[in-house]
Design an enzyme around this catalytic site. Structure first.
Site, short mmCIF file in Angstrom:
data_model
loop_
_atom_site.label_atom_id
_atom_site.label_comp_id
_atom_site.label_asym_id
_atom_site.label_seq_id
_atom_site.Cartn_x
_atom_site.Cartn_y
_atom_site.Cartn_z
N LEU A 93 5.25 17.38 -4.71
CA LEU A 93 5.20 18.58 -3.49
C LEU A 93 6.48 19.79 -4.65
CD1 LEU A 93 5.16 17.60 0.01
CD2 LEU A 93 3.24 18.21 -2.00
N ASN A 107 6.12 9.95 3.35
CA ASN A 107 5.18 9.73 2.17
C ASN A 107 6.00 7.76 2.56
OD1 ASN A 107 4.35 9.23 -0.05
ND2 ASN A 107 6.40 9.26 -1.50
N HIS A 109 5.37 4.86 -0.31
CA HIS A 109 4.95 4.23 -1.40
C HIS A 109 5.36 2.32 -1.68
CE1 HIS A 109 6.20 4.48 -6.00
NE2 HIS A 109 6.78 3.84 -6.02
C1 GAR Z 1 -0.63 3.25 -1.74
O1 GAR Z 1 -1.04 1.75 -2.26
C2 GAR Z 1 0.67 4.21 -1.65
O2 GAR Z 1 1.64 2.91 -1.55
C3 GAR Z 1 0.11 4.67 -2.91
O3 GAR Z 1 -0.94 5.05 -3.49
C4 GAR Z 1 -1.88 3.89 -2.60
C5 GAR Z 1 -2.61 4.75 -2.38
O4 GAR Z 1 -4.24 4.18 -1.24
N1 GAR Z 1 1.33 5.39 -3.76
C6 GAR Z 1 1.75 5.89 -4.42
O5 GAR Z 1 2.16 5.20 -5.39
C7 GAR Z 1 2.99 7.13 -4.03
N2 GAR Z 1 3.64 7.26 -5.73
P1 GAR Z 1 -4.50 4.74 -0.27
O6 GAR Z 1 -5.09 5.89 -1.19
O7 GAR Z 1 -5.65 3.59 0.17
O8 GAR Z 1 -3.90 4.67 1.01
#
Ligand code: GAR
Length: 200
Positions: A93, A107, A109
């Protein structure tokens, strides 16, 4: 009633976990007002449609960042969103976006921040050889994977793990952590002292 806005780019399992928690009454007095994806092919978007939610595509590809951010912010305002949940939203963002919703963007992570920010956090943790990793739900500020931490869950790394089995166990904890964090934030019984979110 608080309006949640979900931003996603892919699978959408965290979105589904949030939607299920709302349906089960685990997050009182809240609803999903809008689900926005920057990718038309995000599976999470299709799930949102199937559930009868207001699901929008605001494509980021080929659009200047500022223009895209303005379109997303405008859709969030139109839908009177009180709290934004980034759920696998693979876009950084802009500072301007963050400033439109101070303290109102969360968020998730898949690591114990500040370890392994950025992309491919599970792979980073696995390759580093840590024995414990996990997930973090945090407020979004102008730096990547950086704002005050709301909830963390730890997950042991087993000798028998590969990146996939580890990611799957972290994901289970993500789904629990996100609901907890949203509840805490909507209840509003906390203060942020420097980097520390402390419950009142
Ligand atoms: C999740 O593991 C989330 O923590 C990660 O993307 C995946 C989304 O899964 N996010 C990041 O890495 C952000 N930096 P989802 O679409 O099944 O919720």
């Amino acid at each position: 009633m608080k309006n949640l806005g979900i931003l996603l780019s892919g699978r959408g399992s965290n979105f589904v976990a949030i939607a299920d928690s709302l349906a089960a009454g685990c997050i009182p007095n809240a609803r999903i007002a809008v689900v926005i994806s920057n990718r038309a092919d995000a599976p999470g978007l299709e799930i949102a449609r199937q559930r009868g939610l207001n699901a929008l595509v605001i494509p980021s590809k080929g659009t200047p960042r500022e223009e895209h951010d303005r379109a997303v912010v405008s859709a969030l305002h139109q839908n009177k969103v009180d709290l934004i949940c980034l759920a696998g939203y693979m876009r950084l963002l802009s500072p301007w976006f963050v400033q439109q919703f101070p303290g109102k963007i969360l968020n998730i992570h898949p690591s114990l921040l500040p370890a392994f920010p950025g992309l491919e956090a599970h792979e980073q943790a696995f390759a580093y050889g840590v024995k414990v990793t996990g997930c973090t739900v945090h407020f979004v500020d102008e730096e990547l994977d950086h704002g005050a931490i709301i909830v963390q869950k730890s997950v042991p790394v087993l000798d028998s793990d590969d990146e996939h089995t580890l990611a799957a166990r972290i994901l289970e904890q993500e789904h629990i952590a996100y609901t907890e964090a949203i509840k805490i934030v909507l209840e509003g019984k906390f203060e942020v002292l420097g980097r520390r979110m402390v419950r009142k």
